[in-house]
Motif scaffolding. Sequence first.
Motif, PDB file in Angstrom:
ATOM      1  N   ALA A 166       0.823  -1.203   0.000  1.00 40.07           N
ATOM      2  CA  ALA A 166       0.000   0.000   0.000  1.00 40.07           C
ATOM      3  C   ALA A 166       0.862   1.261   0.000  1.00 40.07           C
ATOM      4  O   ALA A 166       0.553   2.239  -0.689  1.00 40.07           O
ATOM      5  CB  ALA A 166      -0.936  -0.007   1.212  1.00 40.07           C
ATOM      6  N   GLY A 167       1.949   1.244   0.774  1.00 44.44           N
ATOM      7  CA  GLY A 167       2.837   2.399   0.806  1.00 44.44           C
ATOM      8  C   GLY A 167       3.511   2.651  -0.526  1.00 44.44           C
ATOM      9  O   GLY A 167       3.616   3.802  -0.976  1.00 44.44           O
ATOM     10  N   ILE A 168       3.955   1.591  -1.190  1.00 47.08           N
ATOM     11  CA  ILE A 168       4.577   1.737  -2.506  1.00 47.08           C
ATOM     12  C   ILE A 168       3.584   2.300  -3.514  1.00 47.08           C
ATOM     13  O   ILE A 168       3.882   3.244  -4.260  1.00 47.08           O
ATOM     14  CB  ILE A 168       5.132   0.391  -2.990  1.00 47.08           C
ATOM     15  CG1 ILE A 168       6.280  -0.064  -2.081  1.00 47.08           C
ATOM     16  CG2 ILE A 168       5.593   0.483  -4.437  1.00 47.08           C
ATOM     17  CD1 ILE A 168       6.772  -1.470  -2.384  1.00 47.08           C
ATOM     18  N   ALA A 169       2.396   1.708  -3.539  1.00 44.74           N
ATOM     19  CA  ALA A 169       1.381   2.180  -4.481  1.00 44.74           C
ATOM     20  C   ALA A 169       0.990   3.624  -4.202  1.00 44.74           C
ATOM     21  O   ALA A 169       0.773   4.418  -5.131  1.00 44.74           O
ATOM     22  CB  ALA A 169       0.145   1.277  -4.401  1.00 44.74           C
ATOM     23  N   GLY A 170       0.912   3.984  -2.929  1.00 47.33           N
ATOM     24  CA  GLY A 170       0.542   5.346  -2.576  1.00 47.33           C
ATOM     25  C   GLY A 170       1.555   6.372  -3.060  1.00 47.33           C
ATOM     26  O   GLY A 170       1.188   7.402  -3.635  1.00 47.33           O
ATOM     27  N   MET A 171       2.831   6.100  -2.867  1.00 48.28           N
ATOM     28  CA  MET A 171       3.851   7.056  -3.296  1.00 48.28           C
ATOM     29  C   MET A 171       3.964   7.124  -4.813  1.00 48.28           C
ATOM     30  O   MET A 171       4.176   8.196  -5.378  1.00 48.28           O
ATOM     31  CB  MET A 171       5.206   6.684  -2.701  1.00 48.28           C
ATOM     32  CG  MET A 171       5.310   6.949  -1.214  1.00 48.28           C
ATOM     33  SD  MET A 171       4.930   8.671  -0.780  1.00 48.28           S
ATOM     34  CE  MET A 171       3.257   8.479  -0.132  1.00 48.28           C
ATOM     35  N   LEU A 172       3.810   5.993  -5.478  1.00 47.83           N
ATOM     36  CA  LEU A 172       3.857   6.009  -6.939  1.00 47.83           C
ATOM     37  C   LEU A 172       2.687   6.795  -7.517  1.00 47.83           C
ATOM     38  O   LEU A 172       2.838   7.525  -8.496  1.00 47.83           O
ATOM     39  CB  LEU A 172       3.845   4.578  -7.487  1.00 47.83           C
ATOM     40  CG  LEU A 172       5.115   3.764  -7.253  1.00 47.83           C
ATOM     41  CD1 LEU A 172       4.951   2.352  -7.782  1.00 47.83           C
ATOM     42  CD2 LEU A 172       6.314   4.444  -7.904  1.00 47.83           C
ATOM     43  N   SER A 173       1.533   6.669  -6.904  1.00 49.07           N
ATOM     44  CA  SER A 173       0.383   7.440  -7.383  1.00 49.07           C
ATOM     45  C   SER A 173       0.574   8.929  -7.116  1.00 49.07           C
ATOM     46  O   SER A 173       0.156   9.779  -7.907  1.00 49.07           O
ATOM     47  CB  SER A 173      -0.901   6.958  -6.708  1.00 49.07           C
ATOM     48  OG  SER A 173      -0.929   7.351  -5.344  1.00 49.07           O
ATOM     49  N   LEU A 174       1.241   9.240  -6.014  1.00 51.69           N
ATOM     50  CA  LEU A 174       1.477  10.647  -5.674  1.00 51.69           C
ATOM     51  C   LEU A 174       2.454  11.292  -6.649  1.00 51.69           C
ATOM     52  O   LEU A 174       2.235  12.416  -7.107  1.00 51.69           O
ATOM     53  CB  LEU A 174       2.018  10.750  -4.246  1.00 51.69           C
ATOM     54  CG  LEU A 174       2.345  12.156  -3.744  1.00 51.69           C
ATOM     55  CD1 LEU A 174       1.071  12.969  -3.595  1.00 51.69           C
ATOM     56  CD2 LEU A 174       3.086  12.090  -2.415  1.00 51.69           C
ATOM     57  N   THR A 175       3.523  10.583  -6.974  1.00 53.64           N
ATOM     58  CA  THR A 175       4.539  11.152  -7.846  1.00 53.64           C
ATOM     59  C   THR A 175       4.151  11.111  -9.324  1.00 53.64           C
ATOM     60  O   THR A 175       4.608  11.926 -10.113  1.00 53.64           O
ATOM     61  CB  THR A 175       5.873  10.408  -7.662  1.00 53.64           C
ATOM     62  OG1 THR A 175       5.667   8.996  -7.864  1.00 53.64           O
ATOM     63  CG2 THR A 175       6.408  10.641  -6.261  1.00 53.64           C
ATOM     64  N   SER A 176       3.316  10.157  -9.687  1.00 54.13           N
ATOM     65  CA  SER A 176       2.887  10.070 -11.079  1.00 54.13           C
ATOM     66  C   SER A 176       1.541  10.735 -11.330  1.00 54.13           C
ATOM     67  O   SER A 176       1.116  10.867 -12.475  1.00 54.13           O
ATOM     68  CB  SER A 176       2.798   8.601 -11.512  1.00 54.13           C
ATOM     69  OG  SER A 176       1.819   7.911 -10.757  1.00 54.13           O
TER      70      SER A 176
END
Length: 223
Positions: free
Chosen positions: A117-127
């Motif tokens: 969840a943390g990985i997906a959250g940061m990737l969605s934030l940066t992309s």
Amino acid sequence: MLTGTYLVLITVATMIAGIGVLLDQPILIVGAIVVGPEFGPLAALCVALLRRQPHVIGRSVQALVVGFLAAMLVTVLSTWALTAAGLVSRDMLLADRPLTDFIWRPDALSWVVGVLAGIAGMLSLTSKKSGSLVGVLISVTTVPAAANVAVAGAYGVWTEAAGSALQLVINLAAIVLAGLLTLVVQRSWWRRVERRSTRGVPRQRADRPARVSASRRPPRDAG
């Protein structure tokens, strides 16, 4: 970050999830996690840790702690009110709940889900892609656990309350850790890309004057 709207949303989400826990209804849990707003403070906390911004870290932690504590307190009160009205009971919590029993039983998969969840959250934030859907994924790991803490605490089932609290802490820690590491990897990658691009620019500029001077060389005399 700690606004009235944020507090209302996280409180409503936790109350809905609390009812879903008692009824053992995943559909109510899903509805609760859609409402959960905690992705914002969690994302801000990861970014602030990377940039070493103490004031943002403090505000993010405050929003998470105050938000969840307020939501759980209101859920405890609402559980007592629903019990007094005869709509729910302690027996519902103690009964077999095969669909939601995992909420208060943390294990190694709790870390796995939190990290993902943390990985997906940061990737969605940066992309800047699918931020709302990833917010739902973040809430999957937090809101149900907070709701189970409140409901179990309201009925004095402290073993289940403790297990749910541990689940919540594990999920939050895994999300922040994974989110921070994701940002570190992304920053290192982009710095490497920038270094490669800047190395190529001087070479082009160095070659250009040589070609220009050659093209402008005066012709030799015929004699």
